[in-house]
Write an enzyme that holds these catalytic residues in place. Structure first.
Site, PDB file in Angstrom:
ATOM      1  N   PHE A 143       0.855  -1.194   0.000  1.00 56.81           N
ATOM      2  CA  PHE A 143       0.000   0.000   0.000  1.00 56.81           C
ATOM      3  C   PHE A 143       0.887   1.239   0.000  1.00 56.81           C
ATOM      4  CE2 PHE A 143      -2.341   3.501   1.908  1.00 56.81           C
ATOM      5  CZ  PHE A 143      -3.537   3.448   1.210  1.00 56.81           C
ATOM      6  N   ASP A 227       9.274   2.585   1.091  1.00 58.53           N
ATOM      7  CA  ASP A 227       8.170   3.350   1.657  1.00 58.53           C
ATOM      8  C   ASP A 227       8.160   3.068   3.161  1.00 58.53           C
ATOM      9  OD1 ASP A 227       5.737   4.150   2.701  1.00 58.53           O
ATOM     10  OD2 ASP A 227       4.591   3.624   0.909  1.00 58.53           O
ATOM     11  N   LYS A 256       3.504  10.253   8.105  1.00 55.87           N
ATOM     12  CA  LYS A 256       2.836   9.804   9.346  1.00 55.87           C
ATOM     13  C   LYS A 256       3.483  10.330  10.625  1.00 55.87           C
ATOM     14  CE  LYS A 256       0.398   5.655   7.732  1.00 55.87           C
ATOM     15  NZ  LYS A 256      -0.992   5.914   8.085  1.00 55.87           N
TER      16      LYS A 256
HETATM   17  C1  LIG Z   1       3.043   2.463   3.757  1.00 54.17           C
HETATM   18  C2  LIG Z   1       2.190   3.638   3.416  1.00 54.17           C
HETATM   19  N1  LIG Z   1       2.479   4.384   2.351  1.00 54.17           N
HETATM   20  C3  LIG Z   1       1.750   5.457   2.019  1.00 54.17           C
HETATM   21  C4  LIG Z   1       0.644   5.825   2.746  1.00 54.17           C
HETATM   22  C5  LIG Z   1      -0.162   7.010   2.344  1.00 54.17           C
HETATM   23  O1  LIG Z   1       0.037   8.046   3.248  1.00 54.17           O
HETATM   24  P1  LIG Z   1      -1.016   9.248   3.339  1.00 54.17           P
HETATM   25  O2  LIG Z   1      -2.287   8.659   3.813  1.00 54.17           O
HETATM   26  O3  LIG Z   1      -0.396  10.221   4.298  1.00 54.17           O
HETATM   27  O4  LIG Z   1      -1.150   9.820   1.977  1.00 54.17           O
HETATM   28  C6  LIG Z   1       0.282   5.059   3.852  1.00 54.17           C
HETATM   29  C7  LIG Z   1      -0.923   5.396   4.622  1.00 54.17           C
HETATM   30  O5  LIG Z   1      -1.501   4.597   5.309  1.00 54.17           O
HETATM   31  C8  LIG Z   1       1.078   3.947   4.197  1.00 54.17           C
HETATM   32  O6  LIG Z   1       0.782   3.178   5.254  1.00 54.17           O
END
Ligand SMILES: Cc1ncc(COP(=O)(O)O)c(C=O)c1O
Length: 407
Positions: A143, A227, A256
């Site tokens: 994700f 990520d 986050k």
């Molecule tokens: C691993 C990962 N990447 C990207 C995102 C996306 O982040 P945002 O919701 O701040 O756009 C999330 C959000 O849950 C995530 O857990």
């Protein structure tokens, strides 16, 4: 106004005014303190989700409150036509804590998805000498966010299907060393992966996977982009999860937990990857503004001062041991690292356990039908962990009892 009337009122208002893309929540929260939050009816909850791994310092932490108030009174926003002291300080701090060092560079956005959009563009810039690098690899069930580039990287067809066509050039592979070996060649511009798949249910990668990813991307001139939006900022017991595996990526995305709830994201590049972007190729109005970067500096400084990165290991172990000691027949396995923990359940009962926990004043979440996610603030205390274990115990027992009644 009675509590029932008040609840009906906000539910109706939510239903009437918020975009239907959001599932209507069950509770409206009003305030928080440390690892606790209170709803509009005065009910108290123990927060073991931290806004999905965001509130690193819990709620209303003085370091965060002071940084917001002080910076708001000084300078909130100026545009990218100007540099500001907190922006430079945060970029230098991120280079230090990621280990990117002198050859590192930092781009600031406002969210995880935006950090990944920047990473996507970075990947496109890695074209190869003959323009042969046209493929970007990501993992099935990974994700990476909801904007179109981040969604294309996300390995969940169900999230993509209503928004086709996807941004082209992304392929999703299995999380196995064999799949890496089969897929990575000189046509690959980048491999984008989460070190632990958070939204998939806090799922660890197989032993040796990250090192194989590093070896193969390096051999073929592909960028290894991690990520660390969910795993980063101390949560797994290192500043970033990759640091527990003894290698360096080419880029890391961060968001986050970095500013404890203030929206900010970043792309940090290492070595040659730092030379790919040139002036004018990317930007964001709010990205890196003095307020967001000042708050992130304050949060990171407090994490460092209070030794919360090392604390994530011991606290995570206490949670893990507590869950395992329950010996619940509904718990199949405990996954994750440090304070990012997944509980694999024996069936599709995660929503029921989640609801039972909420009824008993505990906030966790169910990223899929058979997994619970536990991600408390890094400041969580031993007493709060023990309370969490006790409520989880009651919640699992309630679901087990309901199962027996219906059997
Ligand atoms: C691993 C990962 N990447 C990207 C995102 C996306 O982040 P945002 O919701 O701040 O756009 C999330 C959000 O849950 C995530 O857990």
């Amino acid at each position: 106004m009675s509590s029932e009337t008040q609840t009906e009122t906000w539910n109706d208002r939510f239903g009437a005014s918020l975009m239907r893309s959001l599932t209507p929540p069950k509770i409206m929260l009003e305030r928080g303190q440390g690892c606790r939050v209170w709803d509009v009816d005065g009910n108290e909850y123990l927060d073991f989700l931290a806004g999905i791994a965001v509130n690193s310092l819990g709620h209303a932490h003085p370091a965060l409150v002071e940084a917001i108030a002080d910076q708001a009174a000084k300078l909130v926003h100026v545009s990218n036509y100007f540099a500001t002291p907190p922006q430079l300080e945060l970029a230098e701090r991120l280079k230090r804590i990621t280990g990117a060092g002198d050859a590192g560079r930092v781009y600031f956005g406002n969210s995880g998805a935006e950090a990944n959009e920047a990473a996507f563009k970075l990947a496109r810039l890695n074209k190869g000498a003959d323009g042969q690098k046209t493929r970007i690899l990501a993992l099935k069930q990974g994700f990476h966010g909801r904007t179109m580039g981040a969604l294309a990287l996300t390995g969940k067809p169900a999230l993509q299907q209503d928004f086709l066509p996807m941004v082209p050039g992304v392929e999703h592979i299995d999380s196995t060393v064999d799949a890496l070996e089969e897929s990575i060649d000189d046509t690959v511009a980048a491999l984008v992966i989460e070190p632990i798949k958070g939204e998939a249910g806090v799922v660890d990668l197989p032993e040796g996977f990250l090192l194989a990813a590093r070896r193969l991307t390096e051999a073929h001139g592909a960028l290894l982009i991690l990520d660390e939006i969910q795993t980063g900022v101390g949560r797994t017991g290192n500043w970033f999860a990759f640091q527990g595996h003894g290698f360096r990526p080419d880029a890391v995305t961060v968001a986050k937990g970095i500013a404890g709830g203030f929206p900010i994201g970043a792309l940090v590049t290492f070595g040659w990857a730092s030379e790919l972007f040139s002036a004018g190729q990317h930007g964001s109005t709010f990205g890196g503004n003095p307020l967001g970067t000042r708050v992130a500096n304050a949060v990171l400084e407090e994490i460092e001062r209070a030794d919360l990165v090392a604390g994530a290991v011991t606290k995570g172990e206490r949670i893990r041991a507590g869950i395992q000691a329950l010996g619940s027949p509904l718990v199949e396995e405990v996954r994750g690292t440090g304070l990012l923990i997944g509980v694999g359940l024996t069936g599709p009962i995660a929503a029921a356990v989640n609801a039972a926990a909420l009824e008993r004043g505990l906030i966790i979440n169910a990223p899929n039908e058979s997994s619970l996610r536990i991600a408390p603030p890094l400041i969580v205390s031993d007493a709060e962990i023990d309370q969490f274990v006790s409520i989880l115990d009651q919640s699992l027992a309630a679901v087990a009892a309901a199962q027996e009644t219906t059997a």
